[in-house]
Each structure stands twice: as C-alpha cells, then as structure tokens.
Design a protein around this motif. Structure first.
Motif, mmCIF file in Angstrom:
data_model
loop_
_atom_site.group_PDB
_atom_site.id
_atom_site.type_symbol
_atom_site.label_atom_id
_atom_site.label_comp_id
_atom_site.label_asym_id
_atom_site.label_seq_id
_atom_site.Cartn_x
_atom_site.Cartn_y
_atom_site.Cartn_z
ATOM 1 N N ASN A 114 3.139 1.432 15.971
ATOM 2 C CA ASN A 114 1.694 1.481 15.675
ATOM 3 C C ASN A 114 1.420 1.263 14.184
ATOM 4 N N LEU A 115 1.943 0.173 13.662
ATOM 5 C CA LEU A 115 1.862 -0.070 12.224
ATOM 6 C C LEU A 115 0.429 -0.311 11.755
ATOM 7 N N CYS A 116 0.217 -0.009 10.477
ATOM 8 C CA CYS A 116 -1.054 -0.310 9.816
ATOM 9 C C CYS A 116 -0.804 -0.249 8.317
ATOM 10 N N GLY A 117 -1.864 -0.467 7.534
ATOM 11 C CA GLY A 117 -1.732 -0.459 6.088
ATOM 12 C C GLY A 117 -2.948 0.144 5.423
ATOM 13 N N PRO A 118 -3.177 -0.169 4.147
ATOM 14 C CA PRO A 118 -4.283 0.436 3.402
ATOM 15 C C PRO A 118 -5.666 0.153 3.975
ATOM 16 N N ARG A 119 -5.798 -0.899 4.782
ATOM 17 C CA ARG A 119 -7.097 -1.214 5.376
ATOM 18 C C ARG A 119 -7.389 -0.354 6.612
ATOM 19 N N ARG A 120 -6.564 0.629 6.880
ATOM 20 C CA ARG A 120 -6.721 1.478 8.072
ATOM 21 C C ARG A 120 -8.127 2.075 8.155
ATOM 22 N N LEU A 121 -8.704 2.482 7.032
ATOM 23 C CA LEU A 121 -10.031 3.110 7.054
ATOM 24 C C LEU A 121 -11.080 2.187 7.649
ATOM 25 N N LYS A 122 -10.911 0.902 7.419
ATOM 26 C CA LYS A 122 -11.904 -0.086 7.864
ATOM 27 C C LYS A 122 -11.523 -0.731 9.186
ATOM 28 N N GLU A 212 -19.091 -0.867 0.667
ATOM 29 C CA GLU A 212 -18.210 -1.398 1.716
ATOM 30 C C GLU A 212 -16.778 -1.548 1.200
ATOM 31 N N VAL A 213 -16.242 -0.456 0.709
ATOM 32 C CA VAL A 213 -14.877 -0.451 0.181
ATOM 33 C C VAL A 213 -13.889 -0.572 1.343
ATOM 34 N N ALA A 214 -12.997 -1.561 1.258
ATOM 35 C CA ALA A 214 -12.037 -1.800 2.338
ATOM 36 C C ALA A 214 -10.840 -0.859 2.261
ATOM 37 N N SER A 215 -10.434 -0.484 1.046
ATOM 38 C CA SER A 215 -9.275 0.395 0.853
ATOM 39 C C SER A 215 -9.492 1.213 -0.413
ATOM 40 N N ALA A 216 -8.981 2.445 -0.399
ATOM 41 C CA ALA A 216 -9.075 3.318 -1.574
ATOM 42 C C ALA A 216 -7.770 4.076 -1.711
ATOM 43 N N ALA A 217 -7.183 4.028 -2.907
ATOM 44 C CA ALA A 217 -5.896 4.682 -3.145
ATOM 45 C C ALA A 217 -5.863 5.245 -4.561
ATOM 46 N N HIS A 218 -4.942 6.178 -4.786
ATOM 47 C CA HIS A 218 -4.772 6.748 -6.122
ATOM 48 C C HIS A 218 -3.295 6.851 -6.443
ATOM 49 N N LEU A 219 -2.905 6.281 -7.594
ATOM 50 C CA LEU A 219 -1.538 6.333 -8.073
ATOM 51 C C LEU A 219 -1.500 7.214 -9.320
ATOM 52 N N PRO A 220 -0.930 8.408 -9.249
ATOM 53 C CA PRO A 220 -0.811 9.258 -10.435
ATOM 54 C C PRO A 220 0.002 8.556 -11.523
ATOM 55 N N VAL A 221 -0.048 9.125 -12.705
ATOM 56 C CA VAL A 221 0.524 8.459 -13.876
ATOM 57 C C VAL A 221 1.998 8.130 -13.715
ATOM 58 N N ASN A 222 2.767 9.004 -13.054
ATOM 59 C CA ASN A 222 4.199 8.756 -12.924
ATOM 60 C C ASN A 222 4.531 7.759 -11.822
ATOM 61 N N VAL A 223 3.533 7.283 -11.081
ATOM 62 C CA VAL A 223 3.729 6.292 -10.029
ATOM 63 C C VAL A 223 3.073 4.966 -10.396
ATOM 64 N N SER A 224 1.998 5.009 -11.146
ATOM 65 C CA SER A 224 1.179 3.836 -11.420
ATOM 66 C C SER A 224 1.973 2.673 -12.015
ATOM 67 N N GLY A 225 2.937 2.971 -12.866
ATOM 68 C CA GLY A 225 3.698 1.906 -13.504
ATOM 69 C C GLY A 225 4.755 1.258 -12.646
ATOM 70 N N ARG A 226 4.913 1.724 -11.397
ATOM 71 C CA ARG A 226 5.974 1.205 -10.528
ATOM 72 C C ARG A 226 5.497 0.099 -9.593
ATOM 73 N N VAL A 227 4.283 -0.383 -9.763
ATOM 74 C CA VAL A 227 3.771 -1.461 -8.919
ATOM 75 C C VAL A 227 3.449 -2.674 -9.784
ATOM 76 N N ILE A 228 3.396 -3.823 -9.113
ATOM 77 C CA ILE A 228 3.105 -5.134 -9.730
ATOM 78 C C ILE A 228 3.702 -5.265 -11.129
ATOM 79 N N ASP A 229 5.019 -5.072 -11.167
ATOM 80 C CA ASP A 229 5.810 -5.312 -12.378
ATOM 81 C C ASP A 229 5.325 -4.501 -13.573
ATOM 82 N N GLY A 230 4.863 -3.282 -13.322
ATOM 83 C CA GLY A 230 4.481 -2.397 -14.413
ATOM 84 C C GLY A 230 3.161 -2.703 -15.076
ATOM 85 N N VAL A 231 2.339 -3.550 -14.465
ATOM 86 C CA VAL A 231 1.052 -3.927 -15.065
ATOM 87 C C VAL A 231 0.162 -2.703 -15.289
ATOM 88 N N LEU A 232 0.272 -1.698 -14.422
ATOM 89 C CA LEU A 232 -0.598 -0.525 -14.514
ATOM 90 C C LEU A 232 0.052 0.635 -15.263
#
Length: 403
Positions: A114-122, A212-232
């Motif tokens: 029963n897979l899904c992703g961040p768009r689950r809310l919508k 009409e937000v399709a997805s909403a997420a929060h990455l704390p400071v110690n996680v934020s830098g681990r996505v999209i090659d550290g851009v965040l």
C-alpha cells in the motif's frame, strides 16, 4: 530449497497448489526490495514474481493502466511520464533505506504494501487508486475483483483488501490502477529556521488556507542538510509543495508568503530541484546510511508529533523528520528500538501506530514490527487469513507471529 520463477499465471497457480499439497510455506517476493521489512520468514521455498512482468493495458485517454505483478514500478513510471501522466499517490521506494538498489520495486509489491508518498494528504495511497486485481489465493484458486473502469465494484472490494496485506492473503498476478495527469508546474516554498513546534503551527496554517498545498514536511536542522546534495544545509526547513498550472501556482505562492511572512525567511525551489527534494523525502534519503540502525515509521496526530519526538529525545539519541504535515514521523534511533516505549508515547499523544521499518534480523524477530491490533481486529484478521490462506502457506508470520 525450491525457487519458483513463474512466467505465466497458470504457473503461479501450479506453484501455490504444489506448496499446498506439500504443506510447504513459501515466501512471495518480486525483486526483494522490501524483503528486510517485516518479521523474518522461516521458509525453505520461494515464489519469485520478477519474471512475470509486462504491461497488459495502457489507455492514456481513459487514464487506466494494467500490468503483471512482477513489472518494475520504475518502468511503469517512465511509461507514464512519457505521456504526461503519473501515479498520483507517489509510491515510495524502500530499497535504498533497506540496503537495496533503487528502482527494484514491483507492481505487485506496490499494492501489497500500500505504498504512497508525500502527496498522501491530497491523493491518498495505492488502495485509493486500484481499480481491479487478479489474485491466486492460498487455496490455489484464481479469482478477480474489480475491473478496468472506476465504477466497477459490487459487494466486497477485494482489490482494496489486498492492499497492505504483505502477500499473506494471496499473490496478485495482474493489477489495474487509475492514473492521472502529472502536475504541469511544481514549486516548493521553504520557511527557514523554525523549531519543530513552530513548524507544526506553520504547516497547519498553510494546509488550512486556500493555498491548496499538495505536501507539507519539516526537516529539523540536523536533517535538513542531508537532502538534495546539502542545498538546505545551515538551518531547519519547513516545506510546502504547490502544484498545478503556472499562474495558479504563482498566485498561491504569493498568498502563502504573505500569510507566513512573520514565520521567517522564505525561499523557493522549483522544477526538477523541487521534484528531487520530495522524492528524497519520500524515500527517506536522510536516513539512508548503510546501517541497520532502527528506523520507525510513525503515523499520528500532526500537532502532537513534535511532542513525541521531544519526549523520546529525553531518553535516547533520536533523529527525526516530519511528512504529511507532521502526521508521518520518520525516526532513526541510535540504540536498540524500545518498541513499547515508542508505542506508549504515541498513545499518550493522541494515538496512532508505529512500524519498525529497519532493524537487524534478530531485532525484527523479537519485536512486533507492525502495530499490534486490538483483540477484536486481530480476531478479524485471523478469520480473513483463514478464508484466503487456510493452510498458512503464504508469507507466514510476515506481519504477526503465528499468522
């Protein structure tokens, strides 16, 4: 030890009938991308569906796709993208988190888990988009449910019943899903520097607005830098995804920036960068580290999630990030997973359920990996198993010991 690799539906039926006649439990797998999720099986025989693959129907105009269960999800997503369409429920890929290669998941595994992703809310999950399925039960009998149109169900909807059954009720052979146009434009608004509780309030405001937000997420400071090659890198990131036609996306983005102006600095990501960001959140890339350190998937009341994380951190080293406006919490724990402690806190903060997604084989054998069911629901699950697989030959004990 016998491994069956059926190439036809008749061969799948024959394999199950052989297992039934020999009273020989079997493990049912595709490419094994989710093999290390759930309780470890003790079976000598395997039915591997990887060679039973191929698209059997795709009608872009009617928004319907049918394929055999062993077909690669990545292959199907490529086909849909070529026609400007997609699975709107955005199925995640567990492979990297569980130490496997990306892109190995199969169509049958998509429905079974029963897979899904961040768009689950919508957009919901796989079970909300399945139209029909052909299944070989543990009785060695082939049956079908639903069809290839949206309004096709009379009586029990067994297509949805196969979702989240983890191969314990039957082996899906062919599945039909509703597909939808892919969003024309995608933009992510990123509010920087919010604490977990502040992010929960900001996401609630955005989701309750006309944006009409399709997805909403929060990455704390110690996680934020681990996505999209550290851009965040450099601060916590609260993410709001907007999709649709470009003029509408731009107008809604402007409105949300005004609504959240007092929350902090807001930056934009768009196009491929935005899509990659949400794909990495979907696939839990921040916790892909090549280890077997416990990872929990917790579903609970969105405004209570940060309280759960704060309480856990008082007694253990915990990394966490939030999806589904905080309704889905991913937890990575440094020590042994304390299942009862995690589940007791979930009950304290409004209820929900927790699944131990990653851990060593010995830990998964010793703990209830899936949320224990209340007695009435557990009894119903046992009766359902008895109806579909009375001899208990399909993935026995994968979800619950002895079932």
């Amino acid at each position: 030890m016998t491994t069956f690799t059926p190439k036809t539906e008749d061969e799948i039926v024959e394999a199950v009938q052989w297992a039934l006649s020999e009273n020989a439990p079997v493990e049912v797998v595709g490419h094994g991308s989710k093999r290390n999720l759930g309780r470890p099986l003790q079976t000598e025989h395997t039915i591997a569906m990887s060679e039973y693959s191929g698209v059997t129907l795709y009608d872009p105009d009617e928004l319907v796709l049918s394929a055999k269960a062993g077909t690669s999800v990545a292959e199907l997503e490529t086909l849909l993208a070529e026609n400007g369409q997609a699975f709107q429920f955005e199925p995640m890929d567990y492979g990297p988190l569980l130490g496997q290669a990306a892109g190995q998941g199969t169509f049958g595994g998509l429905l079974a888990t029963n897979l899904c992703g961040p768009r689950r809310l919508k957009s919901g999950s796989a079970r909300d988009h399945v139209l029909g399925v052909r299944v070989v039960s543990g009785r060695g009998e082939l049956f079908k449910s639903g069809g290839r149109v949206v309004k096709n169900v009379t009586g029990y909807d067994l297509s949805k019943g196969m979702a989240n059954s983890w191969g314990t009720l039957g082996i899906a052979t062919e599945i039909t899903f509703k597909v939808l146009p892919a969003p024309e434009t995608e933009t992510t608004l990123i509010v920087r520097g919010l604490a977990d509780d502040e992010a929960a309030r900001a996401m609630a405001i955005a989701m309750g607005s006309s944006g009409e937000v399709a997805s909403a997420a929060h990455l704390p400071v110690n996680v934020s830098g681990r996505v999209i090659d550290g851009v965040l890198k450099g601060g916590a990131s609260t993410l709001l995804r907007l999709e649709g036609f470009a003029p509408s996306v731009n107008d809604r983005a402007t409105m949300l920036k005004g609504l959240l102006a007092s929350a902090g600095t807001i930056v934009d990501l768009s196009g491929d960068t935005s899509r990659k960001l949400w794909q990495e959140i979907r696939d839990v890339i921040p916790f892909v580290d090549g280890t077997e350190q416990p990872v929990w998937r917790v579903s609970m009341v969105p405004m209570e999630a940060y309280k759960l994380v704060a309480s856990l951190r008082m007694g253990a080293a915990v990394d966490a990030f939030y999806d589904w406006q905080g309704g889905l919490v991913w937890l990575r724990m440094e020590g042994e997973p304390e299942a009862e402690a995690v589940r007791a806190l979930i009950r304290k903060y409004g209820g929900g359920h927790a699944t131990l997604v990653r851990a060593s084989t010995s830990v998964r054998a010793a703990l209830p990996v899936f949320e224990p069911q209340p007695a009435p629901l557990a009894a119903l699950s046992k009766r359902l198993k008895q109806q579909f697989d009375p001899s208990g030959i399909l993935n026995p004990g994968r979800m619950v010991a002895g079932v």
